[in-house]
Enzyme design. Structure first.
Site, PDB file in Angstrom:
ATOM      1  N   HIS A 183       0.854  -2.851  -7.899  1.00 30.71           N
ATOM      2  CA  HIS A 183      -0.350  -2.920  -7.074  1.00 30.71           C
ATOM      3  C   HIS A 183      -0.123  -3.997  -6.012  1.00 30.71           C
ATOM      4  CE1 HIS A 183      -3.013  -0.792 -10.074  1.00 30.71           C
ATOM      5  NE2 HIS A 183      -2.071  -1.218 -10.886  1.00 30.71           N
TER       6      HIS A 183
ATOM      7  N   HIS B 119       4.611   1.121 -11.458  1.00 33.73           N
ATOM      8  CA  HIS B 119       3.963   0.923 -10.154  1.00 33.73           C
ATOM      9  C   HIS B 119       3.548  -0.524  -9.998  1.00 33.73           C
ATOM     10  CE1 HIS B 119       0.900   2.174 -13.085  1.00 33.73           C
ATOM     11  NE2 HIS B 119       0.065   1.368 -12.448  1.00 33.73           N
TER      12      HIS B 119
HETATM   13  P1  AMP Z   1      -2.576   0.799 -14.205  1.00 33.52           P
HETATM   14  O1  AMP Z   1      -1.643   1.753 -14.962  1.00 33.52           O
HETATM   15  O2  AMP Z   1      -3.458   0.020 -15.112  1.00 33.52           O
HETATM   16  O3  AMP Z   1      -1.848  -0.051 -13.225  1.00 33.52           O
HETATM   17  O4  AMP Z   1      -3.612   1.699 -13.392  1.00 33.52           O
HETATM   18  C1  AMP Z   1      -3.270   2.868 -12.704  1.00 33.52           C
HETATM   19  C2  AMP Z   1      -3.754   2.797 -11.286  1.00 33.52           C
HETATM   20  O5  AMP Z   1      -3.466   4.051 -10.691  1.00 33.52           O
HETATM   21  C3  AMP Z   1      -5.265   2.547 -11.103  1.00 33.52           C
HETATM   22  O6  AMP Z   1      -5.453   1.498 -10.176  1.00 33.52           O
HETATM   23  C4  AMP Z   1      -5.780   3.879 -10.566  1.00 33.52           C
HETATM   24  O7  AMP Z   1      -6.853   3.721  -9.664  1.00 33.52           O
HETATM   25  C5  AMP Z   1      -4.545   4.447  -9.888  1.00 33.52           C
HETATM   26  N1  AMP Z   1      -4.510   5.904  -9.800  1.00 33.52           N
HETATM   27  C6  AMP Z   1      -4.691   6.791 -10.801  1.00 33.52           C
HETATM   28  N2  AMP Z   1      -4.545   8.049 -10.358  1.00 33.52           N
HETATM   29  C7  AMP Z   1      -4.247   7.973  -9.045  1.00 33.52           C
HETATM   30  C8  AMP Z   1      -3.975   8.917  -8.004  1.00 33.52           C
HETATM   31  N3  AMP Z   1      -3.990  10.222  -8.238  1.00 33.52           N
HETATM   32  N4  AMP Z   1      -3.724   8.460  -6.758  1.00 33.52           N
HETATM   33  C9  AMP Z   1      -3.720   7.134  -6.506  1.00 33.52           C
HETATM   34  N5  AMP Z   1      -3.954   6.180  -7.427  1.00 33.52           N
HETATM   35  C10 AMP Z   1      -4.219   6.592  -8.685  1.00 33.52           C
END
Ligand code: AMP
Length: 140
Positions: free
Chosen positions: A106, A104
């Site tokens: 951001h 993903h």
């Molecule tokens: P990272 O793997 O460090 O990029 O972090 C995972 C990101 O996914 C974080 O910013 C969380 O807030 C986000 N996140 C986790 N679960 C969900 C969800 N169910 N819906 C949307 N965002 C999510």
């Protein structure tokens, strides 16, 4: 590195419709939705629909499609949130801060003088996420 893709990760469940999300965009290869713990209003995640743990194993066609969607969301955020800048972040493996193991990106709107909230610090209200998703969708 031998880590593999876990088909039960939370973003895989979002793609399968098993858990809800605040969708802002989708096409054949990509999906974009509001981060549930936004670091700024409008914080969006862009993911490939095909399985990829992170940048290290993603198919190059999927990666190109994701980057095209990242650009689309970035431009939409500038318009919808009147952003002064756009921050793109992407983490690979725990040592680099990855928490969810489906690739993903951001896409985070930035405004001059406004600090980001710390990562994964505060769950946003559903109504706020819904209204931000609506605002962004209208600009795409
Ligand atoms: P990272 O793997 O460090 O990029 O972090 C995972 C990101 O996914 C974080 O910013 C969380 O807030 C986000 N996140 C986790 N679960 C969900 C969800 N169910 N819906 C949307 N965002 C999510």
């Amino acid at each position: 590195m031998t880590e593999t893709y876990d088909p039960e990760n939370i973003f895989a469940k979002i793609l399968k419709g098993e858990i809800p999300s605040n969708k802002v965009y989708e096409d054949d290869l990509t999906f974009a939705f509001m981060d549930i713990m936004p670091r700024a209003d409008g914080h969006t995640l862009v993911i490939p629909k095909n399985q990829a743990r992170n940048i290290l194993d993603v198919d190059s066609v999927d990666l190109a499609a994701v980057m095209t969607s990242v650009q689309k969301i970035a431009r939409g955020l500038v318009q919808a949130f009147d952003a002064d800048g756009i921050l793109i972040q992407q983490f690979n493996e725990p040592a680099a801060g990855q928490i969810v193991y489906h690739l993903h990106f951001h896409v985070i709107p930035r405004h001059e003088g406004v600090k980001l909230k710390p990562p994964a610090s505060e769950m946003a209200d559903q109504e706020i996420l819904q209204s931000n998703a609506y605002r962004l969708r209208a600009a795409l």
